[in-house]
Motif scaffolding. Structure first.
Motif, PDB file in Angstrom:
ATOM      1  N   VAL A   1       0.840  -1.200   0.000  1.00 38.11           N
ATOM      2  CA  VAL A   1       0.000   0.000   0.000  1.00 38.11           C
ATOM      3  C   VAL A   1       0.881   1.259   0.000  1.00 38.11           C
ATOM      4  CG1 VAL A   1      -2.056  -0.998   1.021  1.00 38.11           C
ATOM      5  CG2 VAL A   1      -0.209  -0.248   2.511  1.00 38.11           C
ATOM      6  N   PHE A   2       1.722   1.357  -1.013  1.00 37.16           N
ATOM      7  CA  PHE A   2       2.549   2.552  -1.160  1.00 37.16           C
ATOM      8  C   PHE A   2       2.894   2.709  -2.624  1.00 37.16           C
ATOM      9  CE2 PHE A   2       5.615  -0.832  -0.873  1.00 37.16           C
ATOM     10  CZ  PHE A   2       6.713  -0.428  -1.613  1.00 37.16           C
ATOM     11  N   ASN A   3       3.359   3.902  -2.963  1.00 40.94           N
ATOM     12  CA  ASN A   3       3.693   4.215  -4.346  1.00 40.94           C
ATOM     13  C   ASN A   3       5.060   4.893  -4.378  1.00 40.94           C
ATOM     14  OD1 ASN A   3       3.440   4.531  -7.133  1.00 40.94           O
ATOM     15  ND2 ASN A   3       2.385   6.488  -6.944  1.00 40.94           N
ATOM     16  N   GLY A   4       6.072   4.171  -4.849  1.00 43.96           N
ATOM     17  CA  GLY A   4       7.422   4.708  -4.872  1.00 43.96           C
ATOM     18  C   GLY A   4       8.418   3.674  -4.395  1.00 43.96           C
ATOM     19  N   ALA A   5       9.461   4.134  -3.713  1.00 40.09           N
ATOM     20  CA  ALA A   5      10.513   3.237  -3.227  1.00 40.09           C
ATOM     21  C   ALA A   5      10.656   3.372  -1.713  1.00 40.09           C
ATOM     22  CB  ALA A   5      11.837   3.560  -3.907  1.00 40.09           C
ATOM     23  N   PHE A   6      10.612   2.228  -1.048  1.00 42.42           N
ATOM     24  CA  PHE A   6      10.833   2.166   0.391  1.00 42.42           C
ATOM     25  C   PHE A   6      12.197   1.537   0.636  1.00 42.42           C
ATOM     26  CE2 PHE A   6      10.196  -0.753   4.197  1.00 42.42           C
ATOM     27  CZ  PHE A   6      10.597   0.206   5.112  1.00 42.42           C
ATOM     28  N   TYR A   7      13.047   2.246   1.378  1.00 39.93           N
ATOM     29  CA  TYR A   7      14.374   1.759   1.720  1.00 39.93           C
ATOM     30  C   TYR A   7      14.459   1.553   3.238  1.00 39.93           C
ATOM     31  CZ  TYR A   7      15.645   4.011  -2.778  1.00 39.93           C
ATOM     32  OH  TYR A   7      15.712   4.412  -4.087  1.00 39.93           O
ATOM     33  N   VAL A   8      15.117   0.483   3.631  1.00 39.68           N
ATOM     34  CA  VAL A   8      15.409   0.293   5.049  1.00 39.68           C
ATOM     35  C   VAL A   8      16.914   0.054   5.190  1.00 39.68           C
ATOM     36  CG1 VAL A   8      14.814  -2.177   4.903  1.00 39.68           C
ATOM     37  CG2 VAL A   8      14.878  -1.031   7.135  1.00 39.68           C
ATOM     38  N   ILE A   9      17.534   0.808   6.074  1.00 38.83           N
ATOM     39  CA  ILE A   9      18.977   0.719   6.301  1.00 38.83           C
ATOM     40  C   ILE A   9      19.194   0.097   7.672  1.00 38.83           C
ATOM     41  CG2 ILE A   9      21.132   2.022   6.545  1.00 38.83           C
ATOM     42  CD1 ILE A   9      19.723   4.260   4.867  1.00 38.83           C
ATOM     43  N   PHE A  10      19.790  -1.085   7.698  1.00 36.46           N
ATOM     44  CA  PHE A  10      20.195  -1.722   8.941  1.00 36.46           C
ATOM     45  C   PHE A  10      21.685  -1.447   9.120  1.00 36.46           C
ATOM     46  CE2 PHE A  10      16.360  -4.082   7.800  1.00 36.46           C
ATOM     47  CZ  PHE A  10      15.674  -4.093   9.006  1.00 36.46           C
ATOM     48  N   GLN A  11      21.968  -0.525  10.025  1.00 31.51           N
ATOM     49  CA  GLN A  11      23.318   0.019  10.151  1.00 31.51           C
ATOM     50  C   GLN A  11      24.138  -0.679  11.229  1.00 31.51           C
ATOM     51  OE1 GLN A  11      23.702   4.211  11.480  1.00 31.51           O
ATOM     52  NE2 GLN A  11      25.510   3.390  12.518  1.00 31.51           N
ATOM     53  N   PRO A  12      25.334  -1.116  10.899  1.00 25.39           N
ATOM     54  CA  PRO A  12      26.241  -1.641  11.918  1.00 25.39           C
ATOM     55  C   PRO A  12      26.943  -0.502  12.655  1.00 25.39           C
ATOM     56  CG  PRO A  12      27.337  -1.702   9.802  1.00 25.39           C
ATOM     57  CD  PRO A  12      25.938  -1.182   9.550  1.00 25.39           C
ATOM     58  N   GLY A  13      27.601  -0.849  13.742  1.00 26.93           N
ATOM     59  CA  GLY A  13      28.565   0.051  14.357  1.00 26.93           C
ATOM     60  C   GLY A  13      28.058   1.413  14.790  1.00 26.93           C
ATOM     61  N   GLU A  14      26.868   1.471  15.382  1.00 29.84           N
ATOM     62  CA  GLU A  14      26.436   2.767  15.929  1.00 29.84           C
ATOM     63  C   GLU A  14      27.143   3.065  17.240  1.00 29.84           C
ATOM     64  OE1 GLU A  14      24.628   5.688  18.298  1.00 29.84           O
ATOM     65  OE2 GLU A  14      24.415   3.563  18.821  1.00 29.84           O
ATOM     66  N   GLU A  15      27.352   2.042  18.064  1.00 33.74           N
ATOM     67  CA  GLU A  15      27.902   2.267  19.396  1.00 33.74           C
ATOM     68  C   GLU A  15      29.352   2.762  19.367  1.00 33.74           C
ATOM     69  OE1 GLU A  15      26.185   2.577  21.824  1.00 33.74           O
ATOM     70  OE2 GLU A  15      24.415   1.300  21.662  1.00 33.74           O
ATOM     71  N   ASN A  16      30.107   2.395  18.351  1.00 38.48           N
ATOM     72  CA  ASN A  16      31.461   2.948  18.254  1.00 38.48           C
ATOM     73  C   ASN A  16      31.534   4.100  17.264  1.00 38.48           C
ATOM     74  OD1 ASN A  16      31.418   1.717  15.739  1.00 38.48           O
ATOM     75  ND2 ASN A  16      33.054   0.254  16.187  1.00 38.48           N
ATOM     76  N   SER A  17      30.361   4.565  16.844  1.00 42.96           N
ATOM     77  CA  SER A  17      30.243   5.742  15.960  1.00 42.96           C
ATOM     78  C   SER A  17      31.011   5.584  14.657  1.00 42.96           C
ATOM     79  CB  SER A  17      30.719   7.001  16.701  1.00 42.96           C
ATOM     80  OG  SER A  17      29.934   7.250  17.838  1.00 42.96           O
ATOM     81  N   MET A  18      31.113   4.363  14.162  1.00 44.17           N
ATOM     82  CA  MET A  18      31.827   4.114  12.916  1.00 44.17           C
ATOM     83  C   MET A  18      30.913   3.709  11.760  1.00 44.17           C
ATOM     84  SD  MET A  18      35.138   1.994  14.363  1.00 44.17           S
ATOM     85  CE  MET A  18      35.760   1.680  12.721  1.00 44.17           C
ATOM     86  N   GLY A  19      29.742   3.145  12.076  1.00 34.18           N
ATOM     87  CA  GLY A  19      28.950   2.476  11.056  1.00 34.18           C
ATOM     88  C   GLY A  19      28.334   3.380  10.010  1.00 34.18           C
ATOM     89  N   ALA A  20      27.724   4.502  10.430  1.00 32.86           N
ATOM     90  CA  ALA A  20      27.047   5.377   9.470  1.00 32.86           C
ATOM     91  C   ALA A  20      28.037   5.945   8.456  1.00 32.86           C
ATOM     92  CB  ALA A  20      26.319   6.503  10.203  1.00 32.86           C
ATOM     93  N   MET A  21      29.143   6.495   8.942  1.00 33.81           N
ATOM     94  CA  MET A  21      30.134   7.063   8.022  1.00 33.81           C
ATOM     95  C   MET A  21      30.760   5.981   7.154  1.00 33.81           C
ATOM     96  SD  MET A  21      31.571   9.547   6.646  1.00 33.81           S
ATOM     97  CE  MET A  21      31.002  10.919   7.644  1.00 33.81           C
ATOM     98  N   LYS A  22      30.959   4.791   7.721  1.00 32.30           N
ATOM     99  CA  LYS A  22      31.515   3.690   6.943  1.00 32.30           C
ATOM    100  C   LYS A  22      30.584   3.334   5.786  1.00 32.30           C
ATOM    101  CE  LYS A  22      34.203   0.135   6.020  1.00 32.30           C
ATOM    102  NZ  LYS A  22      35.421   0.348   5.206  1.00 32.30           N
ATOM    103  N   MET A  23      29.273   3.273   6.041  1.00 30.05           N
ATOM    104  CA  MET A  23      28.309   2.969   4.977  1.00 30.05           C
ATOM    105  C   MET A  23      28.321   4.070   3.906  1.00 30.05           C
ATOM    106  SD  MET A  23      24.995   1.254   6.899  1.00 30.05           S
ATOM    107  CE  MET A  23      24.450   0.286   5.467  1.00 30.05           C
ATOM    108  N   ILE A  24      28.420   5.314   4.337  1.00 29.89           N
ATOM    109  CA  ILE A  24      28.476   6.426   3.384  1.00 29.89           C
ATOM    110  C   ILE A  24      29.744   6.338   2.541  1.00 29.89           C
ATOM    111  CG2 ILE A  24      28.703   8.936   3.197  1.00 29.89           C
ATOM    112  CD1 ILE A  24      26.863   9.052   5.745  1.00 29.89           C
ATOM    113  N   GLU A  25      30.870   6.080   3.189  1.00 35.03           N
ATOM    114  CA  GLU A  25      32.143   5.965   2.461  1.00 35.03           C
ATOM    115  C   GLU A  25      32.143   4.781   1.506  1.00 35.03           C
ATOM    116  OE1 GLU A  25      35.064   7.891   5.914  1.00 35.03           O
ATOM    117  OE2 GLU A  25      34.937   5.720   5.660  1.00 35.03           O
ATOM    118  N   ASP A  26      31.382   3.742   1.849  1.00 33.50           N
ATOM    119  CA  ASP A  26      31.314   2.551   1.003  1.00 33.50           C
ATOM    120  C   ASP A  26      30.229   2.641  -0.065  1.00 33.50           C
ATOM    121  OD1 ASP A  26      33.400   1.472   2.411  1.00 33.50           O
ATOM    122  OD2 ASP A  26      32.186   0.091   3.603  1.00 33.50           O
ATOM    123  N   GLY A  27      29.680   3.834  -0.267  1.00 32.68           N
ATOM    124  CA  GLY A  27      28.805   4.054  -1.404  1.00 32.68           C
ATOM    125  C   GLY A  27      27.331   3.914  -1.148  1.00 32.68           C
ATOM    126  N   LEU A  28      26.892   4.020   0.119  1.00 33.17           N
ATOM    127  CA  LEU A  28      25.467   3.895   0.427  1.00 33.17           C
ATOM    128  C   LEU A  28      24.620   4.819  -0.446  1.00 33.17           C
ATOM    129  CD1 LEU A  28      23.066   3.020   2.359  1.00 33.17           C
ATOM    130  CD2 LEU A  28      23.630   5.053   3.673  1.00 33.17           C
TER     131      LEU A  28
END
Length: 392
Positions: free
Chosen positions: A124-151
């Motif tokens: 029941v939606f029109n478009g694209a739904f994305y879900v990001i399961f991010q590693p490494g939040e507790e050491n503050s590395m995961g979000a930037m790592k995903m961005i650097e790896d081309g997220l």
């Protein structure tokens, strides 16, 4: 008001979500090593016919498209636990590992999975739904790592949303399941800079301290001196926290060790305060070590950006929450000195972080903490309603 089909979906599945959440609670994994967690999520997304992209070793991106709409909306959830030994002795799903989900990431990822299942079943939606399961939040590395790896080359959402639980004692209003929105352009959560300082002395027998250089004495002085930064170098109107979370040295009562290690977390809510505190921490560590004839090595443990909500997106989410739950379940959030590397996503994608009240639980990062399963339906109902409104 919550739509009847969403209510029916919640009633049908809430006991299964509780089982899933408790499974993840029982099997926590540390930052950037969430292999079992990631695999379980991947299996479920494939079962629900999501396109699955692996990113940054244990990170998972799920993609589901429907209709001919061009709108692209993402939600994000975290995967990792903390290196804390759980002390909830009577919990039947107590962690089987030496670490635990002490921040509720098991609950966040369960709510995200529940939303994924709903859209896979209903479309029941029109478009694209994305879900990001991010590693490494507790050491503050995961979000930037995903961005650097081309997220953002793999997906480029128009907006991004995330829920994070907060115990009542920090929010100080509302009740379990209530949503809290920060309505200012300032950070909702602090920047966080984490370092390890290795203090290098000279080992000797405990009976002959004059023959050595004691890194424990130097480290103890550093710990005490760091406490003066917030109280004496900052204005009382500025907000910052300097925490020494670990101090490790030696093994024997009758020996002076060669090394000591302290780990420091520095939290701040504006750039000028951040720069000042970072400089003062370095100055105190270096000068104290010099005074005690010790050397010092500095290692970066992790860093998180300020978490700043987009005001337009935040207001859209707040109004949606009011429509779904009513004004009596929606509150203005306090500003927290806790931190989230989700801010790196918000630096690049318009979005917001919403707090959900975890009720009368132990503090986050406490060895008696547990995510409140009773708030899962609230989070799921909010996210589904929000996404349906975004992707009409």
């Amino acid at each position: 008001m919550i739509k009847k089909n969403i209510i029916d979906y919640i009633k049908k599945n809430r006991s299964e979500w509780k089982r899933i959440r408790q499974y993840f609670h029982q099997h926590p994994e540390l930052s950037m090593n969430e292999f079992n967690t990631s695999q379980k999520i991947k299996e479920l997304l494939i079962k629900w016919n999501y396109e699955v992209i692996e990113c940054s070793n244990t990170g998972i991106i799920g993609i589901l498209r429907n209709g001919n709409g061009n709108r692209k909306i993402a939600i994000r959830a975290e995967l990792d636990g903390l290196p804390i030994k759980e002390e909830n002795q009577n919990l039947v799903y107590k962690s089987l590992n030496e670490n635990m989900h002490a921040c509720g990431h098991d609950g966040h990822l369960t709510m995200a999975l529940a939303v994924c299942q709903y859209f896979a079943e209903t479309k029941v939606f029109n478009g694209a739904f994305y879900v990001i399961f991010q590693p490494g939040e507790e050491n503050s590395m995961g979000a930037m790592k995903m961005i650097e790896d081309g997220l953002l080359d793999k997906i480029n959402p128009d907006r991004i949303y995330a829920l994070h639980n907060v115990p009542y004692k920090q929010l100080k209003c509302g009740s379990a399941g209530d949503l809290h929105f920060y309505n200012k352009a300032d950070p909702i959560m602090a920047a966080n800079d984490m370092f390890e300082y290795k203090i290098i002395g000279k080992s000797t027998h405990g009976s002959s301290p004059q023959n050595g250089i004691d890194p424990i004495v130097a480290g103890s002085s550093i710990v005490m001196n760091l406490q003066s930064i917030v109280s004496r170098n900052l204005s009382p109107f500025d907000k910052s926290v300097v925490t020494v979370g670990a101090f490790n040295a030696g093994h024997a009562a009758n020996a002076i060790p060669e090394y000591a290690s302290i780990k420091v977390s520095i939290r701040s809510l504006d750039i000028n305060t951040r720069d000042l505190v970072l400089k003062r921490v370095d100055d105190i560590v270096l000068k104290t070590c010099e005074m005690y004839n010790c050397l010092v090595q500095k290692n970066i443990e992790g860093t998180a950006s300020f978490t700043i909500n987009n005001l337009e997106v935040n207001e859209f989410a707040r109004q949606t929450a009011i429509e779904v739950f009513g004004k009596n379940k929606v509150f203005s959030s306090p500003q927290l000195l806790a931190s989230e590397d989700y801010g790196y996503f918000l630096d690049r994608i318009p979005g917001c972080l919403v707090f959900i009240n975890n009720g009368d639980s132990a503090d986050l990062h406490n060895n008696h903490y547990d995510f409140n399963d009773e708030i899962i339906p609230y989070g799921v109902a909010f996210l589904i309603s929000l996404l349906e409104k975004e992707l009409t």
